[in-house]
Design a protein around this motif. Structure first.
Motif, mmCIF file in Angstrom:
data_model
loop_
_atom_site.group_PDB
_atom_site.id
_atom_site.type_symbol
_atom_site.label_atom_id
_atom_site.label_comp_id
_atom_site.label_asym_id
_atom_site.label_seq_id
_atom_site.Cartn_x
_atom_site.Cartn_y
_atom_site.Cartn_z
ATOM 1 N N ARG A 133 -16.662 5.760 44.428
ATOM 2 C CA ARG A 133 -15.660 6.194 43.445
ATOM 3 C C ARG A 133 -15.393 7.695 43.553
ATOM 4 O O ARG A 133 -15.301 8.422 42.563
ATOM 5 C CB ARG A 133 -16.095 5.842 42.024
ATOM 6 N N VAL A 134 -15.293 8.169 44.791
ATOM 7 C CA VAL A 134 -14.986 9.577 45.034
ATOM 8 C C VAL A 134 -13.568 9.690 45.575
ATOM 9 O O VAL A 134 -12.889 8.685 45.819
ATOM 10 C CB VAL A 134 -15.984 10.210 46.024
ATOM 11 N N GLY A 135 -13.115 10.915 45.759
ATOM 12 C CA GLY A 135 -11.781 11.144 46.276
ATOM 13 C C GLY A 135 -11.689 10.922 47.776
ATOM 14 O O GLY A 135 -12.694 10.894 48.490
ATOM 15 N N LEU A 136 -10.450 10.774 48.255
ATOM 16 C CA LEU A 136 -10.198 10.574 49.681
ATOM 17 C C LEU A 136 -8.911 11.290 50.066
ATOM 18 O O LEU A 136 -7.900 11.175 49.370
ATOM 19 C CB LEU A 136 -10.068 9.079 49.995
ATOM 20 N N VAL A 137 -8.955 12.013 51.186
ATOM 21 C CA VAL A 137 -7.757 12.626 51.755
ATOM 22 C C VAL A 137 -7.257 11.741 52.885
ATOM 23 O O VAL A 137 -8.007 11.409 53.811
ATOM 24 C CB VAL A 137 -8.039 14.039 52.295
ATOM 25 N N CYS A 138 -5.988 11.346 52.794
ATOM 26 C CA CYS A 138 -5.357 10.493 53.804
ATOM 27 C C CYS A 138 -4.393 11.343 54.629
ATOM 28 O O CYS A 138 -3.449 11.917 54.083
ATOM 29 C CB CYS A 138 -4.598 9.353 53.130
ATOM 30 N N THR A 139 -4.619 11.408 55.939
ATOM 31 C CA THR A 139 -3.863 12.327 56.783
ATOM 32 C C THR A 139 -3.019 11.606 57.823
ATOM 33 O O THR A 139 -3.247 10.436 58.142
ATOM 34 C CB THR A 139 -4.823 13.295 57.508
ATOM 35 N N THR A 166 0.783 8.349 55.660
ATOM 36 C CA THR A 166 -0.167 8.779 54.622
ATOM 37 C C THR A 166 -0.043 7.937 53.358
ATOM 38 O O THR A 166 -1.056 7.612 52.726
ATOM 39 C CB THR A 166 0.013 10.264 54.277
ATOM 40 N N VAL A 167 1.155 7.568 52.987
ATOM 41 C CA VAL A 167 1.327 6.730 51.799
ATOM 42 C C VAL A 167 0.711 5.347 52.038
ATOM 43 O O VAL A 167 0.066 4.776 51.146
ATOM 44 C CB VAL A 167 2.816 6.632 51.412
ATOM 45 N N ALA A 168 0.868 4.813 53.252
ATOM 46 C CA ALA A 168 0.257 3.524 53.565
ATOM 47 C C ALA A 168 -1.268 3.618 53.484
ATOM 48 O O ALA A 168 -1.933 2.713 52.945
ATOM 49 C CB ALA A 168 0.687 3.054 54.953
ATOM 50 N N LEU A 169 -1.844 4.692 54.006
ATOM 51 C CA LEU A 169 -3.292 4.886 53.918
ATOM 52 C C LEU A 169 -3.737 5.043 52.468
ATOM 53 O O LEU A 169 -4.792 4.534 52.071
ATOM 54 C CB LEU A 169 -3.709 6.117 54.731
ATOM 55 N N ALA A 170 -2.938 5.752 51.687
ATOM 56 C CA ALA A 170 -3.275 5.952 50.276
ATOM 57 C C ALA A 170 -3.263 4.634 49.517
ATOM 58 O O ALA A 170 -4.175 4.336 48.729
ATOM 59 C CB ALA A 170 -2.299 6.947 49.641
ATOM 60 N N ARG A 172 -3.678 1.673 50.771
ATOM 61 C CA ARG A 172 -4.816 0.880 51.247
ATOM 62 C C ARG A 172 -6.101 1.321 50.555
ATOM 63 O O ARG A 172 -6.920 0.492 50.149
ATOM 64 C CB ARG A 172 -4.963 1.032 52.761
ATOM 65 N N ALA A 173 -6.270 2.641 50.417
ATOM 66 C CA ALA A 173 -7.474 3.159 49.766
ATOM 67 C C ALA A 173 -7.568 2.671 48.326
ATOM 68 O O ALA A 173 -8.638 2.263 47.856
ATOM 69 C CB ALA A 173 -7.472 4.683 49.813
ATOM 70 N N VAL A 174 -6.457 2.704 47.611
ATOM 71 C CA VAL A 174 -6.444 2.236 46.226
ATOM 72 C C VAL A 174 -6.752 0.741 46.173
ATOM 73 O O VAL A 174 -7.506 0.274 45.308
ATOM 74 C CB VAL A 174 -5.088 2.553 45.567
ATOM 75 N N ALA A 175 -6.205 -0.021 47.107
ATOM 76 C CA ALA A 175 -6.482 -1.459 47.140
ATOM 77 C C ALA A 175 -7.960 -1.739 47.394
ATOM 78 O O ALA A 175 -8.511 -2.729 46.908
ATOM 79 C CB ALA A 175 -5.628 -2.130 48.220
ATOM 80 N N LEU A 176 -8.621 -0.831 48.131
ATOM 81 C CA LEU A 176 -10.054 -0.993 48.397
ATOM 82 C C LEU A 176 -10.915 -0.594 47.205
ATOM 83 O O LEU A 176 -12.093 -0.933 47.156
ATOM 84 C CB LEU A 176 -10.449 -0.149 49.613
ATOM 85 N N ARG A 180 -6.779 5.718 41.996
ATOM 86 C CA ARG A 180 -5.489 6.257 42.391
ATOM 87 C C ARG A 180 -5.407 7.754 42.139
ATOM 88 O O ARG A 180 -4.812 8.495 42.937
ATOM 89 C CB ARG A 180 -4.372 5.526 41.644
ATOM 90 N N GLU A 181 -6.022 8.217 41.046
ATOM 91 C CA GLU A 181 -5.948 9.630 40.711
ATOM 92 C C GLU A 181 -6.879 10.478 41.574
ATOM 93 O O GLU A 181 -6.941 11.704 41.410
ATOM 94 C CB GLU A 181 -6.287 9.840 39.240
ATOM 95 N N SER A 182 -7.563 9.840 42.529
ATOM 96 C CA SER A 182 -8.507 10.547 43.396
ATOM 97 C C SER A 182 -8.061 10.579 44.854
ATOM 98 O O SER A 182 -8.830 10.966 45.735
ATOM 99 C CB SER A 182 -9.891 9.892 43.307
ATOM 100 N N VAL A 183 -6.835 10.177 45.114
ATOM 101 C CA VAL A 183 -6.327 10.111 46.485
ATOM 102 C C VAL A 183 -5.307 11.225 46.720
ATOM 103 O O VAL A 183 -4.422 11.454 45.890
ATOM 104 C CB VAL A 183 -5.675 8.743 46.768
ATOM 105 N N LEU A 184 -5.462 11.925 47.850
ATOM 106 C CA LEU A 184 -4.504 12.953 48.256
ATOM 107 C C LEU A 184 -3.938 12.564 49.619
ATOM 108 O O LEU A 184 -4.572 11.838 50.394
ATOM 109 C CB LEU A 184 -5.164 14.325 48.371
ATOM 110 N N ILE A 185 -2.757 13.098 49.926
ATOM 111 C CA ILE A 185 -2.180 12.909 51.254
ATOM 112 C C ILE A 185 -1.984 14.271 51.907
ATOM 113 O O ILE A 185 -1.791 15.284 51.228
ATOM 114 C CB ILE A 185 -0.862 12.114 51.213
#
Length: 294
Positions: A133-139, A166-170, A172-176, A180-185
């Motif tokens: 439950r940590v943040g993730l940067v999608c590049t 990046t939006v697709a990765l973001a 996907r991350a939320v689906a996993l 949502r408030e922890s994802v950056l692109i």
């Protein structure tokens, strides 16, 4: 709102992310913080200079000059994260890695953000961020493999591709399970991009911020600035500040930098101008000039 672990950043204040690389061959600091105590002092200095987040790296981003195994990367960053967490409990800690094993180790040690600078090269990394439950940067890095430099890359529309990837990765991350408030692109300047591509995504960054995802930019002293201004890495501070200002004006949220004090000053001044209400000194120079004329 941006939430990284237990750290909540309300509003749209620009956040400074300080770079601390525990590597021997970083393009900028040339191994100055490879020793753990030197790196810990660098973190403390960054906090004193206004950093909101520190980004710890154990493997240089550039083309391979030193083979760093997964085990060695963990040895460089996991225990160090624990020391930083103990010394600076209020600091958000990020780790720059694409390897899920490293992400697991640093999250266990107290990291709040996994900065996956190679755009999902290891698909399990996002799952680790979700588990903790940590943040993730999608590049966006195009088709580049980790630790390779771009060669003869081309895009029909680099900005559109960066947004789409990046939006697709973001999503996907939320689906996993990543909040949502922890994802950056991150458009990933210079990663899988020639100078012209990095300049284009800079000029059109507003299209990326318009997606609604918070945008991280990592432009500090990078080659596209050096090639544009014909300057070596150690002479790109002013070019970096100009680029930060352009990105901040277009709504970027997190700024990964080497020179924290300079970045903090630049970003705060851009924010003051961009969101200004009444001026601190109504009338300013015009009123003073008028007064002297009478």
């Amino acid at each position: 709102m941006l939430k990284l672990g237990e750290h909540v950043f309300p509003g749209d204040r620009p956040l400074v992310m300080a770079v601390v690389n525990r590597t021997r061959d970083s393009f900028y600091d040339r191994g100055a913080y490879f020793a753990e105590n030197a790196a810990l002092d660098a973190v403390s200095a960054a906090v004193d200079n206004g950093a909101d987040i520190v980004d710890i790296g154990g493997v240089p981003a550039g083309e391979l000059t030193e083979e760093v195994s997964t085990r060695e990367e963990i040895a460089r960053v996991a225990g160090f994260v624990a020391r930083v967490r103990k010394r600076h409990p209020g600091l958000a800690i990020s780790v720059d890695t694409w390897r899920h094993e490293v992400a697991e180790a640093v999250c266990s040690a107290g990291a709040d953000l996994v900065n996956d600078a190679w755009g999902g090269a290891d698909p399990l990394t996002a799952a680790v961020a979700a588990e903790w439950r940590v943040g993730l940067v999608c590049t966006h890095v195009g088709a580049q493999a980790p630790r390779t430099d771009p060669k003869k890359v081309s895009y029909r529309d680099v900005t559109a591709e960066a947004i789409g990837k990046t939006v697709a990765l973001a999503e996907r991350a939320v689906a996993l399970g990543v909040p949502r408030e922890s994802v950056l692109i991150d458009p990933a300047h210079d990663f899988g991009k020639a100078t012209a591509h990095s300049l284009e995504v800079t000029r059109r960054l507003g299209e990326m911020t318009a997606t609604g995802w918070p945008v991280l930019v990592a432009v500090s002293n990078k080659d596209f600035i050096g090639e544009t201004l014909d300057l070596p890495a150690r002479e790109r501070v002013l070019g970096t500040q100009a680029t930060l200002a352009v990105c901040a004006w277009q709504g970027a949220r997190v700024f990964r930098v080497h020179d924290v004090a300079e970045a903090r000053t630049t970003l705060d001044r851009v924010a003051a101008i961009r969101h200004a209400g009444e001026p601190h000194r109504p009338g300013g120079m015009n009123d003073r000039t008028a007064a002297t004329r009478h």
